[in-house]
Write an enzyme that holds these catalytic residues in place. Sequence first.
Site, PDB file in Angstrom:
ATOM      1  N   ASP A 213       0.697  -1.324  -0.066  1.00 18.72           N
ATOM      2  CA  ASP A 213      -0.183   0.107  -0.121  1.00 18.72           C
ATOM      3  C   ASP A 213       0.942   1.192   0.082  1.00 18.72           C
ATOM      4  OD1 ASP A 213      -2.466   1.624   0.491  1.00 18.72           O
ATOM      5  OD2 ASP A 213      -1.465   1.763   2.537  1.00 18.72           O
TER       6      ASP A 213
ATOM      7  N   ASP B   3       0.083   5.069   0.830  1.00 17.12           N
ATOM      8  CA  ASP B   3      -0.217   5.795   2.064  1.00 17.12           C
ATOM      9  C   ASP B   3      -0.392   4.992   3.235  1.00 17.12           C
ATOM     10  OD1 ASP B   3      -0.041   8.178   0.037  1.00 17.12           O
ATOM     11  OD2 ASP B   3      -1.986   7.627  -0.410  1.00 17.12           O
TER      12      ASP B   3
END
Length: 183
Positions: free
Chosen positions: A14, A16
């Site tokens: 991922d 952020d």
Amino acid sequence: MATNALVLKAVLFDRDGTLVVDVPYNGDPQRVEPYPGARSVLDRLRSRGLATGVLSNQSGIARGLLTAEEVDSVNARVEDLLGPFDVWEVCPHAAGEGCLCRKPAPGMIHSACRRLGIDPSEAAFIGDIGSDVEAAAAAGARGVLVPTPQTRTEEVEAAAEVAADLEQAVALLLQAPLLRGPA
């Protein structure tokens, strides 16, 4: 090597809250701040011949809060700071659109694995919230949660594997039952 052991060929992340500090709806490349140790973790994976990728929900595009071009410029800055990734996947849809790519749906993991020429069982996905590890499970990949202060307690409790940071997450992945790859 055991014949039923899986070989880890890719580690997907991922963006952020996992690789970089989460700045909600960030369209400014100058606001990208990698987490401490992220570059060294990625370099370690790359030196072992493992593919790396980034999969990111970016609902701000659908909401009109940022453009696809702004997301692309932020992603380019992430690569400038953290090195090249083999694959990028971005879901531009809002939560209510019912797309197959938005995490916790497995679409981005499936797409990334197809593009890398591997089976999802040969990939791991590291993220900071429950929808990340749910997407991994739905895709048939291994998921590791690296909680931040924003991660909900119930997400941590529900995760099969939890690591304190990226370095510990990768250390978990480089142990059995997924063996160091590529095959």
